[in-house]
Design a protein around this motif. Structure first.
Motif, PDB file in Angstrom:
ATOM      1  N   GLY B 110       0.763  -1.397   0.004  1.00 55.13           N
ATOM      2  CA  GLY B 110      -0.218   0.080   0.036  1.00 55.13           C
ATOM      3  C   GLY B 110       0.913   1.145   0.063  1.00 55.13           C
ATOM      4  N   ALA B 111       0.173   2.438  -0.220  1.00 52.18           N
ATOM      5  CA  ALA B 111       0.991   3.723  -0.544  1.00 52.18           C
ATOM      6  C   ALA B 111       1.255   3.990   0.924  1.00 52.18           C
ATOM      7  CB  ALA B 111      -0.406   4.717  -1.237  1.00 52.18           C
ATOM      8  N   CYS B 112       0.858   3.928   1.748  1.00 51.11           N
ATOM      9  CA  CYS B 112       1.429   4.523   3.196  1.00 51.11           C
ATOM     10  C   CYS B 112       2.656   3.831   3.441  1.00 51.11           C
ATOM     11  CB  CYS B 112       0.289   4.304   4.280  1.00 51.11           C
ATOM     12  SG  CYS B 112      -1.059   5.441   4.108  1.00 51.11           S
ATOM     13  N   ALA B 113       2.560   2.385   3.570  1.00 48.10           N
ATOM     14  CA  ALA B 113       3.979   1.703   3.963  1.00 48.10           C
ATOM     15  C   ALA B 113       5.112   1.891   2.975  1.00 48.10           C
ATOM     16  CB  ALA B 113       3.591   0.224   3.957  1.00 48.10           C
ATOM     17  N   SER B 114       4.727   2.202   1.526  1.00 48.69           N
ATOM     18  CA  SER B 114       5.636   2.435   0.529  1.00 48.69           C
ATOM     19  C   SER B 114       6.217   3.859   0.785  1.00 48.69           C
ATOM     20  CB  SER B 114       4.967   2.299  -0.723  1.00 48.69           C
ATOM     21  OG  SER B 114       4.491   0.808  -0.778  1.00 48.69           O
ATOM     22  N   SER B 115       5.365   4.984   0.839  1.00 48.51           N
ATOM     23  CA  SER B 115       5.981   6.327   0.864  1.00 48.51           C
ATOM     24  C   SER B 115       5.041   7.365   1.836  1.00 48.51           C
ATOM     25  CB  SER B 115       5.672   6.982  -0.706  1.00 48.51           C
ATOM     26  OG  SER B 115       4.168   7.186  -0.788  1.00 48.51           O
ATOM     27  N   GLY B 116       4.351   6.700   2.582  1.00 50.64           N
ATOM     28  CA  GLY B 116       3.453   7.743   3.543  1.00 50.64           C
ATOM     29  C   GLY B 116       2.247   8.049   3.022  1.00 50.64           C
ATOM     30  N   GLY B 117       2.247   7.717   1.667  1.00 53.56           N
ATOM     31  CA  GLY B 117       0.695   7.982   1.018  1.00 53.56           C
ATOM     32  C   GLY B 117       0.263   9.369   1.383  1.00 53.56           C
ATOM     33  N   ILE B 118      -0.946   9.529   1.477  1.00 55.16           N
ATOM     34  CA  ILE B 118      -1.314  10.837   1.434  1.00 55.16           C
ATOM     35  C   ILE B 118      -0.936  11.650   2.892  1.00 55.16           C
ATOM     36  CG2 ILE B 118      -3.516  10.248   0.223  1.00 55.16           C
ATOM     37  CD1 ILE B 118      -5.181  10.220   2.991  1.00 55.16           C
ATOM     38  N   PHE B 119      -0.653  10.879   3.769  1.00 54.50           N
ATOM     39  CA  PHE B 119      -0.008  11.348   5.019  1.00 54.50           C
ATOM     40  C   PHE B 119       1.055  12.043   5.053  1.00 54.50           C
ATOM     41  CE2 PHE B 119      -3.038   7.930   5.942  1.00 54.50           C
ATOM     42  CZ  PHE B 119      -4.211   8.645   6.504  1.00 54.50           C
ATOM     43  N   ASP B 120       1.332  13.111   4.138  1.00 59.32           N
ATOM     44  CA  ASP B 120       2.777  13.867   4.422  1.00 59.32           C
ATOM     45  C   ASP B 120       2.574  14.763   5.359  1.00 59.32           C
ATOM     46  OD1 ASP B 120       4.856  15.033   3.747  1.00 59.32           O
ATOM     47  OD2 ASP B 120       4.089  16.050   1.910  1.00 59.32           O
ATOM     48  N   THR B 121       2.729  14.202   6.647  1.00 55.51           N
ATOM     49  CA  THR B 121       2.781  15.023   7.797  1.00 55.51           C
ATOM     50  C   THR B 121       3.753  14.640   8.915  1.00 55.51           C
ATOM     51  OG1 THR B 121       1.032  15.605   9.488  1.00 55.51           O
ATOM     52  CG2 THR B 121       1.054  13.324   8.590  1.00 55.51           C
ATOM     53  N   TYR B 122       3.666  15.876   9.830  1.00 51.73           N
ATOM     54  CA  TYR B 122       4.903  15.467  10.885  1.00 51.73           C
ATOM     55  C   TYR B 122       4.942  14.187  11.511  1.00 51.73           C
ATOM     56  CZ  TYR B 122       1.074  16.930  13.885  1.00 51.73           C
ATOM     57  OH  TYR B 122      -0.029  16.911  14.612  1.00 51.73           O
ATOM     58  N   SER B 123       3.763  13.536  11.632  1.00 49.57           N
ATOM     59  CA  SER B 123       3.966  12.302  12.638  1.00 49.57           C
ATOM     60  C   SER B 123       3.899  10.936  12.023  1.00 49.57           C
ATOM     61  CB  SER B 123       2.327  12.285  13.553  1.00 49.57           C
ATOM     62  OG  SER B 123       1.371  12.347  12.367  1.00 49.57           O
ATOM     63  N   VAL B 124       3.882  10.919  10.665  1.00 46.24           N
ATOM     64  CA  VAL B 124       4.051   9.856   9.864  1.00 46.24           C
ATOM     65  C   VAL B 124       5.189   9.521   9.249  1.00 46.24           C
ATOM     66  CG1 VAL B 124       2.725   8.678   7.888  1.00 46.24           C
ATOM     67  CG2 VAL B 124       1.299   9.771   9.614  1.00 46.24           C
ATOM     68  N   LEU B 125       5.714   8.300   9.078  1.00 48.29           N
ATOM     69  CA  LEU B 125       6.959   7.832   8.515  1.00 48.29           C
ATOM     70  C   LEU B 125       6.665   7.978   7.033  1.00 48.29           C
ATOM     71  CD1 LEU B 125       9.774   6.754   9.233  1.00 48.29           C
ATOM     72  CD2 LEU B 125       8.820   4.470   9.139  1.00 48.29           C
ATOM     73  N   GLN B 126       7.656   8.645   6.303  1.00 49.76           N
ATOM     74  CA  GLN B 126       7.554   8.736   4.865  1.00 49.76           C
ATOM     75  C   GLN B 126       7.785   7.652   4.099  1.00 49.76           C
ATOM     76  OE1 GLN B 126       5.429  11.285   3.866  1.00 49.76           O
ATOM     77  NE2 GLN B 126       5.029  11.306   5.877  1.00 49.76           N
ATOM     78  N   GLY B 127       7.309   6.273   4.291  1.00 48.56           N
ATOM     79  CA  GLY B 127       7.953   4.953   3.883  1.00 48.56           C
ATOM     80  C   GLY B 127       8.509   4.176   4.798  1.00 48.56           C
ATOM     81  N   ILE B 128       8.366   3.160   4.734  1.00 49.75           N
ATOM     82  CA  ILE B 128       9.163   1.981   5.728  1.00 49.75           C
ATOM     83  C   ILE B 128      10.454   1.919   5.350  1.00 49.75           C
ATOM     84  CG2 ILE B 128       6.907   0.982   6.648  1.00 49.75           C
ATOM     85  CD1 ILE B 128       8.144  -1.467   5.110  1.00 49.75           C
ATOM     86  N   ASP B 129      10.751   2.243   4.137  1.00 48.87           N
ATOM     87  CA  ASP B 129      12.001   2.127   3.704  1.00 48.87           C
ATOM     88  C   ASP B 129      13.287   3.196   4.389  1.00 48.87           C
ATOM     89  OD1 ASP B 129      11.163   4.136   2.395  1.00 48.87           O
ATOM     90  OD2 ASP B 129      11.553   3.268   0.171  1.00 48.87           O
ATOM     91  N   LYS B 130      12.268   4.093   5.207  1.00 55.62           N
ATOM     92  CA  LYS B 130      13.500   5.019   5.994  1.00 55.62           C
ATOM     93  C   LYS B 130      13.924   4.060   7.153  1.00 55.62           C
ATOM     94  CE  LYS B 130      11.897   9.176   4.082  1.00 55.62           C
ATOM     95  NZ  LYS B 130      12.354   9.125   2.733  1.00 55.62           N
ATOM     96  N   VAL B 131      13.510   2.976   7.593  1.00 56.71           N
ATOM     97  CA  VAL B 131      13.980   2.422   8.485  1.00 56.71           C
ATOM     98  C   VAL B 131      14.092   1.046   8.404  1.00 56.71           C
ATOM     99  CG1 VAL B 131      12.903   3.817  10.565  1.00 56.71           C
ATOM    100  CG2 VAL B 131      11.785   1.980   9.580  1.00 56.71           C
ATOM    101  N   ILE B 132      13.635   0.323   7.567  1.00 58.75           N
ATOM    102  CA  ILE B 132      14.089  -1.238   7.135  1.00 58.75           C
ATOM    103  C   ILE B 132      14.018  -1.331   5.761  1.00 58.75           C
ATOM    104  CG2 ILE B 132      13.417  -2.212   9.291  1.00 58.75           C
ATOM    105  CD1 ILE B 132      10.787  -2.920   7.623  1.00 58.75           C
ATOM    106  N   PRO B 133      15.228  -2.180   5.275  1.00 62.23           N
ATOM    107  CA  PRO B 133      15.177  -2.325   3.956  1.00 62.23           C
ATOM    108  C   PRO B 133      14.000  -3.248   3.173  1.00 62.23           C
ATOM    109  CG  PRO B 133      16.695  -3.894   4.915  1.00 62.23           C
ATOM    110  CD  PRO B 133      16.235  -2.877   5.878  1.00 62.23           C
ATOM    111  N   VAL B 134      13.424  -2.741   2.097  1.00 65.10           N
ATOM    112  CA  VAL B 134      12.229  -3.321   1.408  1.00 65.10           C
ATOM    113  C   VAL B 134      12.391  -4.151   0.128  1.00 65.10           C
ATOM    114  CG1 VAL B 134       9.991  -2.688   0.663  1.00 65.10           C
ATOM    115  CG2 VAL B 134      10.837  -1.618   2.464  1.00 65.10           C
ATOM    116  N   ASP B 135      12.161  -5.209  -0.074  1.00 65.51           N
ATOM    117  CA  ASP B 135      12.137  -5.978  -1.109  1.00 65.51           C
ATOM    118  C   ASP B 135      11.174  -5.658  -2.362  1.00 65.51           C
ATOM    119  OD1 ASP B 135      14.508  -8.042  -0.359  1.00 65.51           O
ATOM    120  OD2 ASP B 135      13.236  -7.896   1.224  1.00 65.51           O
ATOM    121  N   VAL B 136      10.123  -5.676  -1.785  1.00 66.60           N
ATOM    122  CA  VAL B 136       8.798  -5.368  -2.950  1.00 66.60           C
ATOM    123  C   VAL B 136       7.786  -4.359  -2.552  1.00 66.60           C
ATOM    124  CG1 VAL B 136       6.904  -6.483  -4.038  1.00 66.60           C
ATOM    125  CG2 VAL B 136       8.918  -7.922  -3.730  1.00 66.60           C
ATOM    126  N   TYR B 137       7.597  -3.613  -3.496  1.00 62.35           N
ATOM    127  CA  TYR B 137       6.634  -2.466  -2.903  1.00 62.35           C
ATOM    128  C   TYR B 137       5.138  -2.617  -3.664  1.00 62.35           C
ATOM    129  CZ  TYR B 137      10.594   0.206  -1.575  1.00 62.35           C
ATOM    130  OH  TYR B 137      11.555   0.841  -1.078  1.00 62.35           O
TER     131      TYR B 137
END
Lengths: 173, 182
Positions: B110-137
């Protein structure tokens, strides 16, 4: 007999004089302003008075007015509810931007504990005497107070958004 | 030959003789791993609901060897992150990833886990690849179960062709080091 708003105003003015002012009826809710140093006394009076009986704090929250002068930068809003007569009351108190601090009411209404933590979390308003004033919703490492208007809502780390496609550059080049 | 509707995974390339079959270890291990990926669902919002449909009888992810949903990271192979991850939750997600044993794979659903999605905001991680490596989006908001299944099949393809030495390669160590994961 229902509790009249004129009774609330008279009682408060008789007890606190100049510290309570700007009484207005906003839609269905009676509102007033209180000098920030008198807030605990006013809430205690409203809670314990035999006719007023505002026994419940519905909400407590902050507001930031960046365009106001320094003494009116921040507001703390208290919503009280008298369950016996079913009357609601809104109290606003203004705080200076340079030193936004106010006494805690968490010893009067226990539910204010988390509400004050939330207000601190988002606005950086210091509630003096609060038993555990730390962030409640945001992560502890955060250094900004995100609901203050000077902080951007959007996350700076966003990499997949091209401003050109969102109409954010002036000439859209 | 008996006609059967049962579909079997094709055997890897190799030399067949009487009583023996010779092939590469890489292919055998890849085959085994790819067809027994145990998912660990990390579902926080609507994508998680789509995942429930994916696991249920109609779409049936079990057909791909993912019958056993592991709710412990220690027995899981495939971390499926579905939904908005707030910054406050990021350390927990990281801890879950660190608890998984190698080899481990991650799908951002989904969009949120991949890039933060519509939640471009101070409280949301902008994609989980900021903290762990991702194989498939997997794109979508939320993705259809078909898309999630497609994502799993893409990951199976990665797993099937992955070298058994990859996890000890300097490139992989470097990747983990870039995320500060030991």
């Amino acid at each position: 007999m229902a509790l009249e708003t004129s009774v609330i105003q008279e009682k408060l003015t008789a007890t606190f004089g100049e510290s309570v002012f700007n009484f207005t009826q906003e839609k269905s809710i009676f509102s007033l302003e209180v000098a920030s140093d008198k807030i605990t006394a006013v809430l205690l009076f409203l809670k314990n008075d035999e006719t007023l009986r505002f026994n419940f704090l519905t909400d407590l929250c902050g507001i930031h007015y960046p365009d106001n002068d320094d003494n009116h930068q921040f507001t703390v809003v208290y919503h009280l509810h008298n369950w016996i007569d079913n009357v609601r009351l809104k109290i606003k108190t203004y705080l200076p931007g340079s030193n936004p601090e106010i006494k805690t009411v968490s010893n009067i209404f226990l539910c204010a504990n988390w509400m004050e933590r939330e207000t601190f979390d988002f606005y950086g308003i210091n509630f003096v005497g609060h038993p555990q004033l730390k962030r409640i919703l945001n992560m502890d490492e955060m250094i900004s107070f995100p609901m203050r208007k000077e902080f951007p809502m959007e996350d700076g780390g966003r990499t997949d958004k091209d401003d050109r496609f969102f109409g954010r550059t002036i000439d859209n080049c | 030959m008996i006609e059967s509707k049962t579909k079997m995974v094709d055997a890897p390339e190799g030399v067949v003789g009487e009583g023996f079959f010779a092939t590469k270890l890489n292919d055998v291990v890849g085959l085994a791993r790819a067809n027994s990926l145990w998912p660990l669902p990390f579902a926080t919002s609507c994508c998680g609901i789509e995942f429930m449909a994916t696991m249920a009888s109609h779409y049936d992810l079990a057909r791909f060897g993912s019958e056993r949903v592991s709710f412990s990271p220690r027995q899981a192979d495939m971390l499926m992150v579905m939904g908005t991850i707030s910054k406050k939750m990021a350390p927990i997600l990281r801890q879950v990833y660190e608890q998984m044993a190698e080899p481990r794979w991650v799908i951002a659903v989904g969009a949120c886990a991949s890039s933060g999605g519509i939640f471009d905001t101070y409280s949301v991680l902008q994609g989980i690849d900021k903290v762990i490596p991702v194989d498939v989006y997997v794109p979508g908001c939320p993705p259809r179960p078909e898309q999630i299944v497609d994502g799993v099949m893409k990951l199976q393809e990665l797993v099937r062709t992955e070298s058994v030495r990859r996890r000890s390669s300097p490139e992989y160590q470097e990747l983990l080091a870039s995320y500060n994961i030991k």
